[in-house]
Design an enzyme around this catalytic site. Structure first.
Site, PDB file in Angstrom:
ATOM      1  N   GLU A 177      -5.393  -1.811  40.696  1.00  0.00           N
ATOM      2  CA  GLU A 177      -4.971  -1.381  42.084  1.00  0.00           C
ATOM      3  C   GLU A 177      -5.758  -2.344  42.863  1.00  0.00           C
ATOM      4  O   GLU A 177      -6.778  -1.740  43.372  1.00  0.00           O
ATOM      5  CB  GLU A 177      -4.904  -0.128  42.427  1.00  0.00           C
ATOM      6  CG  GLU A 177      -4.424   0.284  43.683  1.00  0.00           C
ATOM      7  CD  GLU A 177      -5.154   1.652  44.538  1.00  0.00           C
ATOM      8  OE1 GLU A 177      -4.414   1.951  45.548  1.00  0.00           O
ATOM      9  OE2 GLU A 177      -6.233   1.736  44.401  1.00  0.00           O
ATOM     10  N   ASP A 182      -8.669   2.136  39.902  1.00  0.00           N
ATOM     11  CA  ASP A 182      -8.547   2.408  41.277  1.00  0.00           C
ATOM     12  C   ASP A 182      -9.253   1.430  42.233  1.00  0.00           C
ATOM     13  O   ASP A 182     -10.429   1.215  42.115  1.00  0.00           O
ATOM     14  CB  ASP A 182      -8.874   3.853  41.469  1.00  0.00           C
ATOM     15  CG  ASP A 182      -8.809   4.589  42.846  1.00  0.00           C
ATOM     16  OD1 ASP A 182      -7.662   4.796  43.022  1.00  0.00           O
ATOM     17  OD2 ASP A 182      -9.840   4.814  43.541  1.00  0.00           O
TER      18      ASP A 182
HETATM   19  C1  GLC Z   1      -6.575   4.672  45.398  1.00  0.00           C
HETATM   20  C2  GLC Z   1      -5.616   6.009  45.069  1.00  0.00           C
HETATM   21  C3  GLC Z   1      -5.588   6.949  46.085  1.00  0.00           C
HETATM   22  C4  GLC Z   1      -7.033   7.240  46.526  1.00  0.00           C
HETATM   23  C5  GLC Z   1      -7.971   6.192  46.959  1.00  0.00           C
HETATM   24  C6  GLC Z   1      -9.223   6.362  46.683  1.00  0.00           C
HETATM   25  O1  GLC Z   1      -5.957   3.887  46.530  1.00  0.00           O
HETATM   26  O2  GLC Z   1      -4.410   5.436  44.623  1.00  0.00           O
HETATM   27  O3  GLC Z   1      -4.842   7.998  45.840  1.00  0.00           O
HETATM   28  O4  GLC Z   1      -7.179   8.238  47.756  1.00  0.00           O
HETATM   29  O5  GLC Z   1      -7.803   5.055  45.869  1.00  0.00           O
HETATM   30  O6  GLC Z   1      -9.970   6.809  45.484  1.00  0.00           O
END
Ligand code: GLC
Ligand code: MG
Length: 600
Positions: free
Chosen positions: A319, A237
């Protein structure tokens, strides 16, 4: 037809000469390439997939019971959004205990059972890792609060003195991705306002201090904890977060944008379609909170840990909302992560030239570091592509749709979504599918405000609708309480009436249904090993057509034609259709339809 020869297509609107370009933009992978270089990974949002205990929130036993759906669908792996102990201030992306399961989802034993069942069914299991921040209810943060300024406990997070005469102003001008300041001031033991702590997201998500060796050691230990329980990898994440620029300087950006969350005009959006006041991101200015060079060392250490578990490979997927692509692919150099989400593909407009450009640049950027590209159209942070594509191409991407917003054209959106998925699954590399897209699910676009739970909605006073619309519980059957989601009648977010029509039991075995289309695409992608193929553009079609071949020495060449224009287009006479995202018309590929054909 011999390779690269020109072929004339007869067409009612005028004949056409098409020809495969001489050089592929991407060469085929080895046929025995590692599983993750071509895997299709299905994202489960645990709160919303299947609810075994009837409390209206999905859970691990629910997931375990429904896994055969994925075996039948034909994916290789699942990725689960967080199910760890959490006050659920950001739907589980606020973790209080990284080594336990939240009671709403079950127990550690339920996690073990889920992993074992998935493996039995031949599905790999990827779990979410949230290293940028914890929950404010994490023991370390609680300890930091009570230990006070200057303590070792505070060092693990980002505490600072405020600016202004009495420290009444935040330490810098950073904003939270969810709206409002990125700093919250704490009340110290003496009852007076004291230090501030950084949270790039919700105040209940304090950022860790990644310069601290204990933070690094802790996460390495958490990785081992889950690897020892048998998981096959981690989706990381906010992988472009963690490290902040030394000195935490003010940012020059007007607002903190993380492309997944805020309204944003991607470069791929045609300039003509961009409204004057759309927020722009200046990529020449480096943001002090994202994509700092130091973060790569963290992932090198993680990769070494994963490799110590041997084969089959355990993987890391980033991500990382990073632009330009040259910087994004640094996350997938051979000693770092295996994959990164391709958000350029997700944010591309439904315009053939834009898609071609993004496919070419994605493959070239990934190839430059020897990584596979990945492809994704939907996830739990964006409007589902069946809804997104129901707007005119070039419409700025929204953070949620509410009843007072212009509504997408549902039929058009679905038609395009099916064509987009058929294009995506023909591309070499890995692909991600978000739960429910195999049903053609639209977003919930008329959810009453009182049900909204995404912190963005409250933090922007409703100016940003937020992500609840794509997180609504799955419809499994047209009848029954909560459309088969679970034994209870209520669900944590309300299911729109129209979801009954999309339920799994309405589509299973029904020719032409979206579910059967996904099954056919996935089965043929596997049979023809498209994930390890080469990609060569086919010239000669009109500019609003995406035409390519996916080839390999081991098998027949596959021609893919995605028609984004209005006029139907012809296929070569010797092309043998394998699967189409919608019915052909007199052998022609109609508007917003994608076809795969064997073209030997
Ligand atoms: C990422 C996740 C999202 C979350 C954010 C903070 O973007 O996909 O859902 O709100 O991180 O952890
Ligand atoms: Mg439940």
């Amino acid at each position: 037809m011999t390779r690269s020869a020109t072929q004339t297509l007869t067409h009612p609107l005028g004949d056409l000469e098409v020809r495969e370009e001489t050089t592929p933009v991407h060469a085929a992978d080895r046929p025995d390439a590692a599983w993750w270089r071509q895997a299709v990974i299905y994202q489960i949002y645990p709160r919303s997939w299947a609810d075994a205990d009837g409390d209206g929130i999905g859970d691990l036993p629910g997931i375990t019971s429904r896994l055969p759906h994925l075996r039948a669908l034909g994916v290789d792996a699942i990725w689960l959004s967080p199910f760890y102990t959490s006050p659920q201030a950001d739907a589980g992306y606020d973790v209080a205990d990284y080594r336990d399961v939240d009671p709403i989802f079950g127990t550690l034993a339920d996690a073990d059972a889920m992993i074992a069942r998935a493996h039995e069914l031949g599905l790999k299991v990827i779990v979410d890792m949230v290293p940028n921040h914890s929950s404010d209810e994490h023991v370390w943060f609680q300890a930091a609060l009570s230990a006070g300024p200057g303590s070792a406990e505070r060092e693990r997070y980002m505490f600072r003195e405020g600016r202004g005469e009495h420290g009444e102003l935040p330490p810098n001008n950073w904003e939270s991705v969810f709206g409002g300041a990125a700093w919250t001031r704490v009340t110290e033991a003496d009852g007076l306002p004291g230090q501030w702590y950084l949270h790039l997201f919700d105040p209940k998500q304090p950022d860790f201090n990644w310069e601290h060796p204990e933070v690094r050691a802790e996460f390495e230990s958490i990785l081992r904890f889950w690897l020892d329980r048998g998981v096959d990898g981690f989706r990381v994440d906010v992988a472009h977060g963690l490290i902040k620029q030394q000195g935490l300087p003010d940012t020059e950006e007007e607002r903190t944008v993380m492309l997944g969350h805020a309204e944003h005009d991607d470069d791929a959006t045609p300039a003509a379609a961009q409204p004057e006041d759309a927020p722009r991101i200046d990529h020449t200015k480096r943001s002090p909170m994202w994509d700092q060079d130091g973060v790569h060392e963290v992932y090198r250490a993680w990769r070494r840990i994963l490799e110590s578990y041997g084969t089959p490979d355990r993987i890391l997927c980033a991500e990382a909302w990073v632009e330009p692509q040259e910087r994004a692919v640094k996350y997938v150099r051979s000693d770092e992560m295996h994959q990164a989400f391709n958000f350029d593909f997700l944010t591309s407009s439904w315009i053939a030239e834009d898609l071609k450009a993004v496919i070419t640049s994605s493959l070239q950027a990934a190839d430059s570091v020897g990584a596979p590209s990945t492809w994704v159209l939907s996830n739990h942070d964006v409007v589902r592509h069946a809804s997104r594509l129901g707007f005119a191409p070039g419409t700025p991407r929204m953070n949620g749709i509410s009843a007072t917003d212009p509504q997408p054209d549902r039929a058009l959106g679905l038609r395009r979504a099916r064509a987009a998925t058929a294009l995506m699954l023909s591309l070499p590399g890995g692909a991600y599918i978000y739960q429910g897209e195999e049903l053609g699910l639209p977003d919930s676009t008329d959810m009453p405000a009182e049900f909204r739970q995404d912190p963005t909605f409250a933090r922007t006073n409703g100016a940003e609708t937020g992500r609840d619309g794509c997180r609504v519980p799955m419809p499994w059957s047209a009848d029954g309480p909560s459309l088969g989601f679970g034994p209870g009648a209520n669900t944590w977010l309300p299911q729109p009436d129209v979801y009954a029509h999309y339920a799994v039991d309405q589509q299973e075995g029904v020719a032409g249904s979206t579910l059967e289309l996904y099954r056919a695409l996935l089965a043929n992608r596997r049979r023809l090993s498209l994930g390890t193929g080469s990609l060569t553009w086919v010239d000669g079609y009109a500019a609003d057509v995406v035409a390519l071949t996916n080839g390999s020495d081991q098998r027949e060449r596959v021609l893919v034609v995605a028609n984004l224009g209005d006029a139907p287009v012809a296929l070569p006479e010797d092309a043998e259709v394998v699967v189409a995202s919608g019915p052909l018309e007199d052998g022609l590929v109609p508007s917003d339809t994608t076809v795969w054909a064997i073209w030997s």
